[in-house]
Scaffold this active site. Structure first.
Site, PDB file in Angstrom:
ATOM      1  N   ASP A   1       0.382  -7.476   1.663  1.00  0.00           N
ATOM      2  CA  ASP A   1       0.416  -6.418   1.667  1.00  0.00           C
ATOM      3  C   ASP A   1       2.099  -6.019   1.588  1.00  0.00           C
ATOM      4  O   ASP A   1       2.747  -5.177   2.485  1.00  0.00           O
ATOM      5  CB  ASP A   1      -0.007  -5.583   2.913  1.00  0.00           C
ATOM      6  CG  ASP A   1       0.126  -3.952   2.754  1.00  0.00           C
ATOM      7  OD1 ASP A   1       0.120  -3.454   1.779  1.00  0.00           O
ATOM      8  OD2 ASP A   1      -0.053  -3.385   3.991  1.00  0.00           O
TER       9      ASP A   1
ATOM     10  N   HIS B   1       0.661  -1.147   0.024  1.00  0.00           N
ATOM     11  CA  HIS B   1       0.015  -0.126  -0.084  1.00  0.00           C
ATOM     12  C   HIS B   1       0.858   1.325  -0.053  1.00  0.00           C
ATOM     13  O   HIS B   1       0.362   2.313  -0.281  1.00  0.00           O
ATOM     14  CB  HIS B   1      -0.836   0.133   1.227  1.00  0.00           C
ATOM     15  CG  HIS B   1      -0.470   0.298   2.361  1.00  0.00           C
ATOM     16  ND1 HIS B   1      -0.059  -0.565   3.577  1.00  0.00           N
ATOM     17  CD2 HIS B   1      -0.280   1.591   3.067  1.00  0.00           C
ATOM     18  CE1 HIS B   1       0.354   0.000   4.536  1.00  0.00           C
ATOM     19  NE2 HIS B   1       0.271   1.092   4.251  1.00  0.00           N
TER      20      HIS B   1
ATOM     21  N   GLY C   1     -10.304 -12.914 -11.323  1.00  0.00           N
ATOM     22  CA  GLY C   1     -10.349 -12.287 -12.465  1.00  0.00           C
ATOM     23  C   GLY C   1     -11.314 -11.050 -12.626  1.00  0.00           C
ATOM     24  O   GLY C   1     -11.731 -10.512 -13.587  1.00  0.00           O
ATOM     25  N   VAL C   2     -11.616 -10.608 -11.300  1.00  0.00           N
ATOM     26  CA  VAL C   2     -12.839  -9.618 -11.237  1.00  0.00           C
ATOM     27  C   VAL C   2     -12.318  -8.603 -10.073  1.00  0.00           C
ATOM     28  O   VAL C   2     -11.579  -8.965  -8.936  1.00  0.00           O
ATOM     29  CB  VAL C   2     -14.119 -10.044 -10.950  1.00  0.00           C
ATOM     30  CG1 VAL C   2     -14.725 -10.953 -11.981  1.00  0.00           C
ATOM     31  CG2 VAL C   2     -14.447 -10.732  -9.396  1.00  0.00           C
TER      32      VAL C   2
ATOM     33  N   GLY D   1       3.659   7.097   7.944  1.00  0.00           N
ATOM     34  CA  GLY D   1       4.994   6.840   7.442  1.00  0.00           C
ATOM     35  C   GLY D   1       5.631   5.769   8.027  1.00  0.00           C
ATOM     36  O   GLY D   1       6.795   5.374   7.371  1.00  0.00           O
ATOM     37  N   ASN D   2       5.493   5.055   9.172  1.00  0.00           N
ATOM     38  CA  ASN D   2       6.191   3.738   9.457  1.00  0.00           C
ATOM     39  C   ASN D   2       5.673   2.713   8.703  1.00  0.00           C
ATOM     40  O   ASN D   2       6.641   1.560   8.820  1.00  0.00           O
ATOM     41  CB  ASN D   2       5.873   3.618  10.949  1.00  0.00           C
ATOM     42  CG  ASN D   2       6.507   4.315  11.929  1.00  0.00           C
ATOM     43  OD1 ASN D   2       5.974   5.324  12.687  1.00  0.00           O
ATOM     44  ND2 ASN D   2       7.735   3.904  12.186  1.00  0.00           N
ATOM     45  N   SER D   3       4.699   2.799   7.921  1.00  0.00           N
ATOM     46  CA  SER D   3       4.347   1.526   6.972  1.00  0.00           C
ATOM     47  C   SER D   3       5.630   1.055   6.087  1.00  0.00           C
ATOM     48  O   SER D   3       6.306   1.862   5.492  1.00  0.00           O
ATOM     49  CB  SER D   3       3.307   1.839   6.061  1.00  0.00           C
ATOM     50  OG  SER D   3       2.161   1.842   6.845  1.00  0.00           O
TER      51      SER D   3
END
Length: 407
Positions: free
Chosen positions: A183, A153, A314-315, A256-258
């Site tokens: 993620d 993300h 596929g959707v 911002g730590n992500s």
């Protein structure tokens, strides 16, 4: 709008804020994101439920010490892309090493393995035209020649990614591969001799064990260090219809730590920070992806650019949960709808169309994207699933083969 007149939005888009609202009786209603993401890819396996009520959204150097050994699986195109792993003799309990001296020792070993990440994305607005949105996050170097792990993300939809190391050097990064299910993403910068983190063993962690978090809070405070403990070892949360099992910590994490590192007191990387909880009555609830979950993903993304065994329906799906949303989307019933179908996907070949409402899969009624994902995750690539959809006030039965994805 002229390219030279683009507006720049300096807000930190990573992370979004997580709001946690525990019930007085601690009974669980599950964890739910405030703005569900569209989801194409589904992987096998679910974890145990946790007893907490929340609205959840994602946030936004050690080099061979202590008897580390080199993991032998390398990229077939390079002999230098080596991830460093610890030995099996990891400290599995808090042994009184949480003093300031111990923290200083950890930081001295691992600080250079954590980097700052800045992103630029181009957004189109009806009123403003095209403009650049800036984002920020963190990353951890996992090989000495420039492979970096961060959160998916953090770099999602980014057109430009810049990495800054602790000595202030900036590099334009290349996106190697992503895995939205966990993620995680891998970046590559053209550098050698970097300090890479030693990947530990999150399975050896104990509740109450001291940990150190290093990252880039607020997108401008790179190298910030916070300390805390492991608050819980296995928290199942659902973020944007994606269920993950994460470590919980009370170490302070902020926007911002992500993508930053969660380290044990030996300096081993035991988690990748990716979420937090916040609210007027909430303090000290942060989450990290266990390194045992991340290891295989890191290896696959470095070696081949995708995660083996991933498959997709596929959707893209959208939940319609209120009459207001139904009016907005011009539909008459609540439920889970197909917002788009991948071109040339098996879903498209099987007859699924944008606007279909999914009624059931394999005979099990569904009303949300998360329920669809739960059923899909019980299958493997190549399985055929029977899906009943509602289209133009009539129901249709479709048979779709789940296809493996290499991207």
């Amino acid at each position: 709008m002229d390219e030279n007149n683009k507006e720049t939005n300096e807000e930190i888009k990573d992370p979004e804020v997580i709001k946690v609202e525990p019930l007085p009786n601690d009974e669980s209603k599950g964890l739910k994101s405030t703005f569900p993401k569209k989801s194409n890819h589904f992987n096998k396996g679910l974890a145990k439920n946790i007893m907490i009520v929340a609205l959840v959204v994602i946030l936004g150097g050690a080099s061979g010490f202590g008897g580390a050994y080199l993991y032998g699986k390398t990229n077939k195109n390079s002999s230098s892309q080596t991830v460093i792993y610890e030995t099996a003799e990891n400290v599995s309990a808090n042994t009184g090493t949480s003093s300031e001296t111990a923290v200083e020792s950890v930081v001295s070993k691992v600080a250079d393995s954590v980097v700052e990440i800045a992103t630029e994305s181009v957004t189109t607005s009806t009123y403003l035209g095209k403009y650049v949105t800036s984002g920020a996050g963190s990353g951890v170097i996992v090989t000495a020649n420039g492979y970096i792990v961060t959160n998916y993300h953090v770099i999602e939809d980014a057109k430009k990614i810049t990495v800054t190391t602790t000595d202030g050097t900036q590099y334009e990064a290349t996106l190697v591969g992503t895995d939205s299910d966990t993620d995680l993403a891998i970046l590559k910068i053209e550098a050698t001799g970097l300090t890479s983190a030693v990947l530990g063993n999150s399975g050896n962690l104990l509740t109450g064990q001291s940990v150190v978090v290093i990252g880039n809070p607020l997108g401008s405070l790179g190298g910030s260090v916070t300390t805390g403990i492991i608050s819980a070892l296995s928290r199942e949360i659902t973020i944007s219809d994606n269920t993950m099992t994460l470590l919980q910590t009370n170490a302070a994490v902020n926007p911002g730590n992500s993508g930053g590192g969660l380290f044990d007191m030996n300096g081993n990387l035991v988690g990748i920070v990716n979420a937090k909880s916040s609210g007027e009555d909430v303090e000290g609830i942060g989450f990290a992806i266990p390194i045992d979950t991340a290891k295989t993903v890191i290896e696959d993304l470095i070696n081949q650019g995708y995660v083996s065994g991933r498959f997709k329906l596929g959707v893209s799906l959208t939940d319609v949960t209120s009459q207001q949303q139904a009016y907005q989307y011009n539909v008459s019933e609540l439920g889970v709808y197909v917002s788009s179908v991948d071109t040339n996907s098996n879903a498209s070949k099987g007859g699924m169309k944008s606007g279909d409402r999914i009624v059931s899969i394999d005979g099990k009624e569904v009303s949300s994207a998360s329920e669809v994902m739960t059923i899909i995750k019980s299958h493997t690539a190549g399985d055929k699933v029977t899906i009943i959809v509602s289209r133009n006030s009539s129901q249709r039965t479709l048979t779709i083969t789940l296809e493996e994805t290499n991207s």
